[in-house]
Structure formats: structure tokens, C-alpha cells
Scaffold this active site. Sequence first.
Site, PDB file in Angstrom:
ATOM      1  N   SER A 135       0.827  -1.204   0.000  1.00 38.11           N
ATOM      2  CA  SER A 135       0.000   0.000   0.000  1.00 38.11           C
ATOM      3  C   SER A 135       0.858   1.249   0.000  1.00 38.11           C
ATOM      4  CB  SER A 135      -0.855   0.038   1.262  1.00 38.11           C
ATOM      5  OG  SER A 135      -1.605  -1.125   1.380  1.00 38.11           O
ATOM      6  N   HIS A 156      -1.477  -2.599  -6.964  1.00 38.60           N
ATOM      7  CA  HIS A 156      -2.146  -2.337  -5.691  1.00 38.60           C
ATOM      8  C   HIS A 156      -3.656  -2.465  -5.854  1.00 38.60           C
ATOM      9  CE1 HIS A 156      -3.154   0.581  -2.226  1.00 38.60           C
ATOM     10  NE2 HIS A 156      -3.050  -0.648  -1.789  1.00 38.60           N
ATOM     11  N   GLU A 168      -3.970   0.075  -8.853  1.00 39.99           N
ATOM     12  CA  GLU A 168      -2.939   1.095  -9.104  1.00 39.99           C
ATOM     13  C   GLU A 168      -1.697   0.365  -9.605  1.00 39.99           C
ATOM     14  OE1 GLU A 168      -3.310   4.763  -6.021  1.00 39.99           O
ATOM     15  OE2 GLU A 168      -2.740   2.879  -5.114  1.00 39.99           O
ATOM     16  N   ASN A 207      -3.770   6.163  -1.426  1.00 36.49           N
ATOM     17  CA  ASN A 207      -3.456   6.318  -0.005  1.00 36.49           C
ATOM     18  C   ASN A 207      -2.873   7.687   0.327  1.00 36.49           C
ATOM     19  OD1 ASN A 207      -4.504   3.974   1.039  1.00 36.49           O
ATOM     20  ND2 ASN A 207      -2.689   2.782   0.505  1.00 36.49           N
TER      21      ASN A 207
HETATM   22  C1  CAA Z   1      -5.567   0.613   2.349  1.00 33.79           C
HETATM   23  C2  CAA Z   1      -5.240   0.231   0.976  1.00 33.79           C
HETATM   24  O1  CAA Z   1      -4.074   0.179   0.661  1.00 33.79           O
HETATM   25  C3  CAA Z   1      -6.239  -0.048  -0.036  1.00 33.79           C
HETATM   26  C4  CAA Z   1      -7.651  -0.215   0.350  1.00 33.79           C
HETATM   27  O2  CAA Z   1      -8.138  -1.289   0.296  1.00 33.79           O
HETATM   28  S1  CAA Z   1      -8.494   1.175   0.807  1.00 33.79           S
HETATM   29  C5  CAA Z   1     -10.128   0.592   1.141  1.00 33.79           C
HETATM   30  C6  CAA Z   1     -10.959   0.625  -0.089  1.00 33.79           C
HETATM   31  N1  CAA Z   1     -12.260   0.118   0.215  1.00 33.79           N
HETATM   32  C7  CAA Z   1     -13.307   0.921   0.436  1.00 33.79           C
HETATM   33  O3  CAA Z   1     -13.217   2.132   0.369  1.00 33.79           O
HETATM   34  C8  CAA Z   1     -14.591   0.201   0.783  1.00 33.79           C
HETATM   35  C9  CAA Z   1     -15.753   1.135   0.842  1.00 33.79           C
HETATM   36  N2  CAA Z   1     -16.953   0.375   1.171  1.00 33.79           N
HETATM   37  C10 CAA Z   1     -17.685  -0.288   0.246  1.00 33.79           C
HETATM   38  O4  CAA Z   1     -17.382  -0.284  -0.940  1.00 33.79           O
HETATM   39  C11 CAA Z   1     -18.904  -1.022   0.750  1.00 33.79           C
HETATM   40  O5  CAA Z   1     -19.244  -0.499   2.007  1.00 33.79           O
HETATM   41  C12 CAA Z   1     -18.657  -2.561   0.875  1.00 33.79           C
HETATM   42  C13 CAA Z   1     -18.485  -3.167  -0.513  1.00 33.79           C
HETATM   43  C14 CAA Z   1     -17.433  -2.884   1.733  1.00 33.79           C
HETATM   44  C15 CAA Z   1     -19.852  -3.204   1.566  1.00 33.79           C
HETATM   45  O6  CAA Z   1     -21.005  -2.733   0.956  1.00 33.79           O
HETATM   46  P1  CAA Z   1     -22.446  -3.208   1.465  1.00 33.79           P
HETATM   47  O7  CAA Z   1     -23.429  -2.441   0.649  1.00 33.79           O
HETATM   48  O8  CAA Z   1     -22.525  -3.171   2.933  1.00 33.79           O
HETATM   49  O9  CAA Z   1     -22.398  -4.731   1.127  1.00 33.79           O
HETATM   50  P2  CAA Z   1     -23.173  -5.520   0.012  1.00 33.79           P
HETATM   51  O10 CAA Z   1     -24.423  -4.829  -0.415  1.00 33.79           O
HETATM   52  O11 CAA Z   1     -23.279  -6.906   0.537  1.00 33.79           O
HETATM   53  O12 CAA Z   1     -22.116  -5.516  -1.171  1.00 33.79           O
HETATM   54  C16 CAA Z   1     -21.971  -4.417  -2.062  1.00 33.79           C
HETATM   55  C17 CAA Z   1     -21.848  -4.967  -3.466  1.00 33.79           C
HETATM   56  O13 CAA Z   1     -20.723  -5.839  -3.561  1.00 33.79           O
HETATM   57  C18 CAA Z   1     -21.124  -7.146  -3.997  1.00 33.79           C
HETATM   58  N3  CAA Z   1     -20.346  -8.148  -3.283  1.00 33.79           N
HETATM   59  C19 CAA Z   1     -20.153  -8.224  -1.962  1.00 33.79           C
HETATM   60  N4  CAA Z   1     -19.337  -9.245  -1.699  1.00 33.79           N
HETATM   61  C20 CAA Z   1     -19.014  -9.833  -2.863  1.00 33.79           C
HETATM   62  C21 CAA Z   1     -18.194 -10.923  -3.240  1.00 33.79           C
HETATM   63  N5  CAA Z   1     -17.521 -11.617  -2.349  1.00 33.79           N
HETATM   64  N6  CAA Z   1     -18.071 -11.228  -4.532  1.00 33.79           N
HETATM   65  C22 CAA Z   1     -18.734 -10.509  -5.445  1.00 33.79           C
HETATM   66  N7  CAA Z   1     -19.516  -9.435  -5.169  1.00 33.79           N
HETATM   67  C23 CAA Z   1     -19.662  -9.123  -3.879  1.00 33.79           C
HETATM   68  C24 CAA Z   1     -22.609  -7.221  -3.635  1.00 33.79           C
HETATM   69  O14 CAA Z   1     -23.268  -8.119  -4.509  1.00 33.79           O
HETATM   70  C25 CAA Z   1     -23.081  -5.809  -3.874  1.00 33.79           C
HETATM   71  O15 CAA Z   1     -23.259  -5.614  -5.270  1.00 33.79           O
HETATM   72  P3  CAA Z   1     -24.473  -4.673  -5.804  1.00 33.79           P
HETATM   73  O16 CAA Z   1     -24.197  -3.304  -5.219  1.00 33.79           O
HETATM   74  O17 CAA Z   1     -24.321  -4.733  -7.299  1.00 33.79           O
HETATM   75  O18 CAA Z   1     -25.708  -5.299  -5.261  1.00 33.79           O
END
Ligand code: CAA
Length: 308
Positions: A135, A156, A168, A207
Site C-alpha cells: 500500500s 495495488h 494502481e 493512499n
Molecule cells: C488501504 C489500501 O491500501 C487499499 C484499500 O483497500 S483502501 C479501502 C478501499 N475500500 C473501500 O473504500 C470500501 C468502501 N466500502 C464499500 O465499498 C462497501 O461499504 C462494501 C463493498 C465494503 C460493503 O457494501 P455493502 O453495501 O454493505 O455490502 P453488500 O451490499 O453486501 O455488497 C456491495 C456490493 O458488492 C457485492 N459483493 C459483496 N461481496 C461480494 C463478493 N464476495 N463477490 C462478489 N460481489 C460481492 C454485492 O453483490 C453488492 O453488489 P451490488 O451493489 O451490485 O448489489
Amino acid sequence: MSGQADAPATNAVAGDKISRVGVIGAGQMGAGIAEVCARAHVDVLVFEQTRELAAAGRARILRSLDRGVSSGKITEREREQAAWRLRFTSDLGDFADRQLVVEAVLEDEKVKTAIFAELDQIVTDPKAVLASNTSSIPIMKLGMATKHSERVVGMHFFNPVPVLPLVELVTTLMTSTEVSVRAEAFARDVLGKQVVRSADRSGFVVNALLVPYLLSAIRMVESGFATVEDIDKAIVLGLAHPMGPLALSDLVGLDTIKAIADSMYEEFKEPLYSPPPLLLRMVEAGRVGKKTGHGFYQYPASGRPSSK
Ligand SMILES: CC(=O)CC(=O)SCCNC(=O)CCNC(=O)[C@H](O)C(C)(C)COP(=O)(O)OP(=O)(O)OC[C@H]1O[C@@H](n2cnc3c(N)ncnc32)[C@H](O)[C@@H]1OP(=O)(O)O
């Protein structure tokens, strides 16, 4: 230098398509990367240090595949086929035939450089791509641990990997054009991800913007400015983000955020990147978020968060 990603060292063209991938580490990121590769019909070999960690990694992937089925994203048959494409090993020597290896272990520079030095000896195909999902650690440091830094890039991914469409791509001053083109083609054409390129600077694009925001939210909690729940509610309702900064910190892992912040602070000496004491104490207490069941929120077995 221009303001663009660091210029690669050669002008070669892309080689043949990647169909054999190795993933090092089956934690939340490694498991997600292995899953999206298997779902994209790629033969995937995953390294974990012990049988127990490998079993936990496989179970994590199977749970996510089940979630993919229940949310209608994949069929039962696709789930079965993806599961068949995943194999595990605790011997890095088994990676000799891999065309792309993605390292996804904890954010520790010493651990990562040791892995790259070892991989460099094992994966001898000069066209093979050695990628890190780091990251924040500059990719050059990993490349220079090898004798073939032209093969080393950053790829990434974002958590949850099956859901978030971004990769990325980070090239260094040493990365060859052939390797960066192969890595980009794999992420885009095989995995179906969208790619943005970043220069090799700690934090890359996402990040560099995300971490000061998350640290600011933690400082708000620390100073009593607002509650955890109200900060998250404000961002979800006021900015239409899918989750607030403290729930997102729990999802990413507070240990990971600390490691990224340390790395960015070391590179830029920018006070905004310095981890606040509350973050340090929570990491010391092992309250690092969803993966340990307790961070800014508590996570019972159902996985649904509740207040601290
Ligand atoms: C720190 C680093 O270096 C890098 C990083 O990772 S930074 C972090 C980046 N991540 C983020 O910002 C996450 C932000 N949060 C989100 O995107 C959402 O809150 C979340 C996806 C985590 C959960 O969302 P939610 O609405 O509570 O869950 P849920 O409705 O079950 O899932 C959302 C979607 O993903 C899909 N999904 C969930 N799990 C899945 C899986 N395992 N496989 C396929 N699809 C999946 C669902 O089907 C749903 O799709 P639709 O919107 O088309 O219906």
C-alpha cells in the site's frame, strides 16, 4: 522528471498472455487477489507459511465465493470452477513456473524485501512479472532486493478485491516497458479491473489522499470533537460515501493504516501523515478492526458492526 509516473527503462513490447499466477499470502488482500484470479479462469497457486494459514485462507476465499453466489454475481458452477483453480503451497520453490507473482504479505519492508530476493532466484523466466500489493512501500526498494529490478512493479488492489474495480500500477525507474504493459494488460483484460498509473511515491495516488483523511478522523475522535458514530454518519449521509472513515479504518485494519502512515511519514516528513497516539494505542492493544473483531466498532461472528 515530468509529473507523470516514473519512466520505465526499456521499450520492449508485451509478451504472451499470463495464465499462471502465484499469490504470496492469503490474508484479506492475498485471498481477494487469489479469488479474482481464479474467477478469471487463471491457474492460481497461493503461498502460506503453514497448513493452518493455508486452510484459513482457503476458507476465507470460499466464504467470499459463497457471498458472490448469494448476491447473484457468480453462479454455483463458476464458484466450483474457481475453487478448483486454487492450490496452496508452503514451499516458495513451487512458484518456478509462475508468469506473474503478486506478493501480499503484511506491510513490513524487511519481510517484503526478503521475499523479493528469494523469488528472484526461483522465478527465472525473464518475462515473468514480480508484483507487490504494497500500500505504501516504494517499489524501488523491493526491486533493488532482486538482480532483475526491470521485472518488478506495484499492483495495488483495493479491499474488498472482488468488489472494487481499481488497480494502481506502479512502475519504477527500473521497470521495463514489457513488464508494465504485461501487468496492465493482465489487470485490465484478464481480471477486468480498471488501471491507474502512479509514480513510485509512498502511498501512491489513493493512499496519499485517503490516509490523511482517515488519520484526521481518528484525531477527531481522540480530541472529543465528535463521536465515532457521528463522524461516520456525517460522511455517509453528507458525502454519500459507502462507509464512514472509522468503519473504513476497521475494514482496512488499523495495523495496516499505521504501517502506511509510517511509510508515508518517512518519505515526506509531513506531520499530517504521522500516526496519532490513539491509533498507536489501539494497535498495541490488538484492537485493529474487523479482522480481530474489535476496532472503532465491535464485530460479532455475524460480521455486522456494533458500537464500541
Ligand atoms: C488501504 C489500501 O491500501 C487499499 C484499500 O483497500 S483502501 C479501502 C478501499 N475500500 C473501500 O473504500 C470500501 C468502501 N466500502 C464499500 O465499498 C462497501 O461499504 C462494501 C463493498 C465494503 C460493503 O457494501 P455493502 O453495501 O454493505 O455490502 P453488500 O451490499 O453486501 O455488497 C456491495 C456490493 O458488492 C457485492 N459483493 C459483496 N461481496 C461480494 C463478493 N464476495 N463477490 C462478489 N460481489 C460481492 C454485492 O453483490 C453488492 O453488489 P451490488 O451493489 O451490485 O448489489
